[in-house]
Scaffold this active site. Sequence first.
Site, mmCIF file in Angstrom:
data_model
loop_
_atom_site.group_PDB
_atom_site.id
_atom_site.type_symbol
_atom_site.label_atom_id
_atom_site.label_comp_id
_atom_site.label_asym_id
_atom_site.label_seq_id
_atom_site.Cartn_x
_atom_site.Cartn_y
_atom_site.Cartn_z
ATOM 1 N N THR A 113 0.822 -1.225 0.000
ATOM 2 C CA THR A 113 0.000 0.000 0.000
ATOM 3 C C THR A 113 0.849 1.265 0.000
ATOM 4 O O THR A 113 0.350 2.360 -0.285
ATOM 5 C CB THR A 113 -0.890 0.053 1.257
ATOM 6 O OG1 THR A 113 -0.025 0.156 2.401
ATOM 7 C CG2 THR A 113 -1.752 -1.200 1.393
ATOM 8 N N ASP A 205 17.110 1.808 -1.054
ATOM 9 C CA ASP A 205 16.477 1.765 0.269
ATOM 10 C C ASP A 205 17.476 2.255 1.323
ATOM 11 O O ASP A 205 18.463 1.582 1.620
ATOM 12 C CB ASP A 205 16.027 0.331 0.584
ATOM 13 C CG ASP A 205 15.204 0.269 1.852
ATOM 14 O OD1 ASP A 205 15.687 0.737 2.917
ATOM 15 O OD2 ASP A 205 14.066 -0.218 1.801
ATOM 16 N N ASP A 208 18.112 -0.047 4.489
ATOM 17 C CA ASP A 208 18.901 -1.242 4.158
ATOM 18 C C ASP A 208 20.352 -0.885 3.890
ATOM 19 O O ASP A 208 21.259 -1.624 4.280
ATOM 20 C CB ASP A 208 18.319 -1.930 2.916
ATOM 21 C CG ASP A 208 17.087 -2.761 3.246
ATOM 22 O OD1 ASP A 208 16.854 -3.035 4.442
ATOM 23 O OD2 ASP A 208 16.364 -3.140 2.306
#
Length: 214
Positions: A113, A205, A208
Site C-alpha cells: 500500500t 532503500d 537497508d
Amino acid sequence: MSGDNLRQVTEVKHPLVQHKLSILRKKETSTCEFRNLLHEIGLLLGYEATRNLPLEDVEIETPVAKMTGKRLAGRKLCLLSILRAGEGLLSGFMELVPSARVAHIGLVRNPKTLEPDEYFFKAPSDIDQRLNIAVDPMLATGGSAIAAITAIKQRGAKNILFVCLVAAPEGIKKFHDAHPDVPIVVASVDERLNDHGYIVPGLGDAGDRIFGTK
Ligand code: PRP
Ligand code: URA
C-alpha cells in the site's frame, strides 16, 4: 510544484553536500562508507537547518579582555529521528547540538500500500516548547514524513522543520498540502517516483543501505 511549495523548500547546493551525495547514491558504495558519508552530510545539513536559531548576548572574558559574545537563546531543540533510516542523519545533528533532546518514531512503509505503519513513539514531554527538527534521508510518497509530523503535532509541537537528503516532487507536494507550516531542508529534489514508490534516481532503500539489511 507550485510557487508556494517551492518557497518552503531549501535545497542545499553546497559542493561538499553534492559531492558526498553522489558517492552515497552509487550502488557499489559499501555499508561502512554509506554510514560515514550520511553522518558527514548530517553535519552539513544540520549547519543549514540551524542557520536561523536565535542568539543572545553573553558577557565573557577572554585571556586578553572582557567582551560581549553570543550564545544560543530561547527555544531549545528536539531532534525527531524517523526510524530506522533517520538514525543515519541523527548522529551528525547530535554532534552539532549535543544538548538537543531526541524523539523517536518508528514507521515502516507497507510495501504493497506504501502507507506507513507506526510501531514506536517516544518524545520529551515539552516538545511544545522546542524547535523540533525531524530527520529522515528519504521523502518519497511523503506518507512517513506526514505521519511523523502529525504525531508530534498531536503532542503539541508547533515549531517544526523537516530535513531530508533526497525528495521526490510528488512527496514534497503531498507533504506541504498536509503540513503547509513545515519547511523542508533537502540536499536534492530528484525526478520522480517509480511504480514501487522508490525515488528515481534516488539511492535505493536508505535503511537497508545504512544497516546492511538487504
Ligand atoms: C523509508 C524512509 C522513509 C520512507 C519514505 O523508510 O526512510 O521513512 O521510507 O517513504 P515515503 O515517503 O513513501 O513514506 P522505510 O519505511 O523503508 O523504513 P526503514 O527506515 O525502517 O527502512
Ligand atoms: N524509501 C527509501 O529508502 N528509498 C526510496 O527511494 C523510497 C522510500
